[in-house]
Design a protein around this motif. Structure first.
Motif, PDB file in Angstrom:
ATOM      1  N   ILE A   1       0.814  -1.213   0.000  1.00 53.37           N
ATOM      2  CA  ILE A   1       0.000   0.000   0.000  1.00 53.37           C
ATOM      3  C   ILE A   1       0.852   1.269   0.000  1.00 53.37           C
ATOM      4  O   ILE A   1       0.446   2.278  -0.577  1.00 53.37           O
ATOM      5  N   GLU A   2       2.032   1.236   0.623  1.00 61.81           N
ATOM      6  CA  GLU A   2       2.852   2.447   0.626  1.00 61.81           C
ATOM      7  C   GLU A   2       3.320   2.780  -0.788  1.00 61.81           C
ATOM      8  O   GLU A   2       3.207   3.926  -1.245  1.00 61.81           O
TER       9      GLU A   2
ATOM     10  N   LEU B   1       2.038   6.105  -2.929  1.00 59.86           N
ATOM     11  CA  LEU B   1       3.001   7.148  -3.269  1.00 59.86           C
ATOM     12  C   LEU B   1       3.231   7.292  -4.774  1.00 59.86           C
ATOM     13  O   LEU B   1       3.444   8.399  -5.270  1.00 59.86           O
ATOM     14  N   PHE B   2       3.170   6.164  -5.505  1.00 55.25           N
ATOM     15  CA  PHE B   2       3.653   6.202  -6.885  1.00 55.25           C
ATOM     16  C   PHE B   2       2.621   5.802  -7.937  1.00 55.25           C
ATOM     17  O   PHE B   2       2.864   6.039  -9.124  1.00 55.25           O
ATOM     18  N   PHE B   3       1.479   5.219  -7.524  1.00 57.07           N
ATOM     19  CA  PHE B   3       0.495   4.790  -8.514  1.00 57.07           C
ATOM     20  C   PHE B   3      -0.598   5.841  -8.642  1.00 57.07           C
ATOM     21  O   PHE B   3      -0.933   6.536  -7.680  1.00 57.07           O
ATOM     22  N   GLU B   4      -1.178   5.925  -9.843  1.00 52.56           N
ATOM     23  CA  GLU B   4      -2.382   6.727 -10.001  1.00 52.56           C
ATOM     24  C   GLU B   4      -3.521   6.034  -9.257  1.00 52.56           C
ATOM     25  O   GLU B   4      -3.553   4.799  -9.165  1.00 52.56           O
ATOM     26  N   PRO B   5      -4.480   6.798  -8.703  1.00 55.59           N
ATOM     27  CA  PRO B   5      -5.543   6.181  -7.896  1.00 55.59           C
ATOM     28  C   PRO B   5      -6.307   5.062  -8.600  1.00 55.59           C
ATOM     29  O   PRO B   5      -6.756   4.108  -7.944  1.00 55.59           O
ATOM     30  N   GLU B   6      -6.464   5.141  -9.932  1.00 52.70           N
ATOM     31  CA  GLU B   6      -7.203   4.084 -10.633  1.00 52.70           C
ATOM     32  C   GLU B   6      -6.462   2.750 -10.607  1.00 52.70           C
ATOM     33  O   GLU B   6      -7.056   1.695 -10.896  1.00 52.70           O
ATOM     34  N   LYS B   7      -5.179   2.763 -10.217  1.00 56.01           N
ATOM     35  CA  LYS B   7      -4.391   1.529 -10.152  1.00 56.01           C
ATOM     36  C   LYS B   7      -4.235   1.014  -8.722  1.00 56.01           C
ATOM     37  O   LYS B   7      -3.566  -0.004  -8.507  1.00 56.01           O
ATOM     38  N   TRP B   8      -4.828   1.711  -7.755  1.00 59.21           N
ATOM     39  CA  TRP B   8      -4.747   1.232  -6.376  1.00 59.21           C
ATOM     40  C   TRP B   8      -5.475  -0.100  -6.226  1.00 59.21           C
ATOM     41  O   TRP B   8      -6.606  -0.253  -6.690  1.00 59.21           O
ATOM     42  N   ASP B   9      -4.841  -1.020  -5.539  1.00 55.46           N
ATOM     43  CA  ASP B   9      -5.436  -2.331  -5.291  1.00 55.46           C
ATOM     44  C   ASP B   9      -5.819  -2.441  -3.817  1.00 55.46           C
ATOM     45  O   ASP B   9      -5.550  -3.445  -3.157  1.00 55.46           O
TER      46      ASP B   9
END
Length: 292
Positions: free
Chosen positions: A204-205, A209-217
């Protein structure tokens, strides 16, 4: 303590759980958690009106001595510092209660910060966290950093750099969720779903920090049990996605549902559309620093 400091006001921000994993119950009755907390721009205001009262007085929220977090803060602060005073506190509420946004914990942390400044007690953050942990599990977060990975029962904090490059729409679905009830539902659900508490966490960190929100898992362990009881949350998810949200979830144990947007215009339009449908909706920003 200077008289010209009164009335004294401090902002008290809400938070959302961008990710929330609930683990097994601890020996002390609490559950361990693994979560990503993010402060947002919705906030209450806490006023300290007087420190010369014959007894503690709290306006604006339920002030039952056994349950009110502000009275608990006053008691714990007096016990820790040895100071002898009573206070008149007034809360200007903007954060809905029973909504998973941490309003009570934030209020407690804000009051602790204010008392430390007013009395010039020069307590460090670790001292305040020690006091705050006795008041509530989420209080330490609001004393440390506007974004953090939170574990233990909420007292183990890993501050991380807070982003402020996305937008959030908070939606109140029209009901509250009692946290104790939500945990009871979750425990019952886990009994019928072996391995539920062992679900894997994404990194999650790194993602935050580095992914666009649409790529958050990311996910929230409470979501399955809340959807069973409150199907309107699924309707809210569909609406938010239709309006352009790239990530949606419930905050804490509910009831607030939220959507993350890449563009302010999309978030604003979603908020307007939800209000037209009768929902209480708020367009907020993630905070990269605590409000003064």
């Amino acid at each position: 303590m200077a008289k010209d400091k009164f009335p004294y006001m401090i902002f008290s921000p809400a938070k959302v759980n961008l990710h929330l994993k609930i683990l097994d119950r601890r020996a002390d009755g609490y559950h361990n958690i693994f979560s990503l907390f993010q402060c947002v721009s919705m906030s209450d205001r806490i006023w300290i009106c007087s420190l010369t009262e014959p007894s503690d007085l709290v306006d604006g929220v339920d002030a039952t001595p056994g349950s009110n977090t502000l009275i608990k803060v006053l008691n714990e602060f007096r016990s820790y510092t040895g100071l002898d005073f009573f206070a008149h506190i007034r809360v200007e509420k903007n954060i809905p209660q029973g909504a998973g946004l941490g309003g009570g914990s934030s209020n407690a942390a804000s009051l602790l910060k204010a008392l430390n400044e007013i009395f010039s007690t020069q307590l460090g953050v670790d001292d305040l966290i020690e006091i705050g942990a006795k008041v509530g599990s989420d209080v330490p977060f609001f004393l440390k950093s506007p974004a953090a990975i939170v574990s233990g029962r909420g007292e183990v904090l890993k501050p991380i750099r807070a982003r402020d490059d996305f937008f959030i729409v908070l939606v109140e679905p029209g009901f509250c969720v009692n946290t104790s009830d939500a945990y009871a539902w979750l425990d019952a659900y886990a009994e019928g779903n072996p391995g539920f508490f062992d679900m894997q966490d994404p990194n999650i960190e790194e993602q935050y920090l580095f992914f666009e929100p649409e790529k958050w898992d990311f996910y929230n362990s409470f979501l399955p049990v809340l959807l069973e009881r409150f199907p309107i949350l699924l309707d809210l998810e569909r609406l938010l996605r239709t309006y352009g949200a790239v990530y949606t979830n419930v905050s804490g144990s509910g009831s607030t549902f939220f959507g993350v947007f890449n563009y302010e215009s999309d978030a604003h339009n979603a908020c307007v559309s939800l209000k037209k449908k009768g929902f209480s909706a708020h367009c907020v920003r993630p905070l990269s620093f605590f409000p003064g």
